[in-house]
Design a protein around this motif. Structure first.
Motif, mmCIF file in Angstrom:
data_model
loop_
_atom_site.group_PDB
_atom_site.id
_atom_site.type_symbol
_atom_site.label_atom_id
_atom_site.label_comp_id
_atom_site.label_asym_id
_atom_site.label_seq_id
_atom_site.Cartn_x
_atom_site.Cartn_y
_atom_site.Cartn_z
ATOM 1 N N THR A 157 13.864 36.317 32.312
ATOM 2 C CA THR A 157 14.180 35.696 33.608
ATOM 3 C C THR A 157 13.825 34.223 33.664
ATOM 4 O O THR A 157 14.111 33.548 34.663
ATOM 5 C CB THR A 157 13.437 36.433 34.735
ATOM 6 O OG1 THR A 157 12.029 36.456 34.439
ATOM 7 C CG2 THR A 157 13.945 37.870 34.877
ATOM 8 N N SER A 165 18.702 36.550 36.159
ATOM 9 C CA SER A 165 18.373 37.867 36.703
ATOM 10 C C SER A 165 19.401 38.902 36.263
ATOM 11 O O SER A 165 19.047 40.033 35.876
ATOM 12 C CB SER A 165 18.310 37.789 38.225
ATOM 13 O OG SER A 165 18.045 39.066 38.774
ATOM 14 N N ASP A 191 18.878 30.858 38.113
ATOM 15 C CA ASP A 191 17.976 31.995 38.261
ATOM 16 C C ASP A 191 18.767 33.285 38.497
ATOM 17 O O ASP A 191 18.404 34.357 37.999
ATOM 18 C CB ASP A 191 17.020 31.768 39.433
ATOM 19 C CG ASP A 191 15.996 30.673 39.122
ATOM 20 O OD1 ASP A 191 15.844 30.332 37.929
ATOM 21 O OD2 ASP A 191 15.359 30.176 40.076
#
Length: 273
Positions: A176, A106, A102
């Motif tokens: 994302t 990002s 993640d």
């Protein structure tokens, strides 16, 4: 008898000197101006009319070149946008693979957003003299023909590519997650198609402008050749004529000097006696 002959020849030789001097001046003046002094009234009217036509064609060609410049700037903006969208696709493809954390996604999304915003910048930077073919769909009207007046009545309307809207679509995307990245790939593909259509349209208009600009240049050049044939001189022939006149003048002055010399000798004889 010799004195009487001298008196008779004196005015004739003086007139010859004056006439030759005038001819020399006329030839020198013609060489200096480069213009034919023997043009008649009809030729002068034609020359004036053709000169006006040449100036009008110069205005037309300038307008065509300016229009061409606006189109080329827009095409450059689209080339930049194409490169940016390809980079966005690469990022979206990587993000859709499911191999990134993640945090990585990002960071990739932040880079994605920066690149997407550059598309909007590419659109706004394509402004030339207040005209922009990449912002909105208004576009512009160009007088692309080469006939009828200073600005041809032949109008060419180029619809705006709306690259700023494409940039806005791209900035609204997110990578994302695997799902959003996959969706982004599809949307980006559509935007590339839109950009490609804009490139094709601008290329066609650019070609039309280039053809007309070349034609305008050719017409102007032909008119210049035509007026040159009427106005211009033959420098080589005039230089030869000037040389002949100078030689003739030398002969005139020689004859006058000899005539004066003989008269002085005769007068000296009479003085002795």
């Amino acid at each position: 008898m010799i004195l009487n002959l001298s008196k008779a020849l004196g005015p004739i030789l003086s007139a010859a000197v004056r006439k030759t001097d005038t001819s020399i001046y006329d030839v020198q003046k013609t060489l200096a101006t480069g213009k034919n002094p023997d043009m008649n009234a009809a030729e002068m009217r034609i020359s004036t009319g053709v000169a006006l036509d040449i100036s009008l064609w110069a205005v037309r060609q300038q307008a065509l070149n300016q229009s061409q410049n606006i189109i080329e700037v827009a095409r450059t903006g689209l080339d930049s946008a194409t490169s940016l969208v390809y980079q966005l696709q690469t990022l979206a493809s990587s993000a859709s693979s499911g191999t990134f954390s993640d945090s990585d996604l990002s960071n990739m999304n932040a880079t994605f957003l920066v690149l997407a915003k550059q598309i909007i910048s590419a659109a706004s930077n394509a402004t030339v003299n207040g005209t922009n073919l990449l912002v909105g769909t208004t576009g512009a009207v160009f007088y692309a023909g080469i006939s009828n007046g200073t600005r041809s009545a032949t109008a060419m309307t180029i619809v705006g590519v709306n690259l700023d809207s494409i940039g806005a679509v791209c900035t609204a995307l997110s990578i994302t997650s695997t799902g959003s990245a996959t969706s982004a790939i599809y949307v980006l593909s559509t935007q590339l198609t839109n950009i490609s259509a804009g490139q094709s349209s601008l290329s066609a208009h650019s070609m039309a402008m280039a053809i007309n600009s070349t034609a305008a240049s050719s017409i102007s050049s032909n008119l210049e050749d035509y007026i040159a044939a009427i106005e211009n001189i033959d420098p080589t022939a005039l230089q030869m004529k000037l040389q002949e006149l100078n030689q003739q003048q030398s002969i005139n002055y020689y004859l006058i000097s000899q005539m004066n010399l003989q008269s002085e000798k005769i007068l000296a004889v009479f003085k002795v006696h």
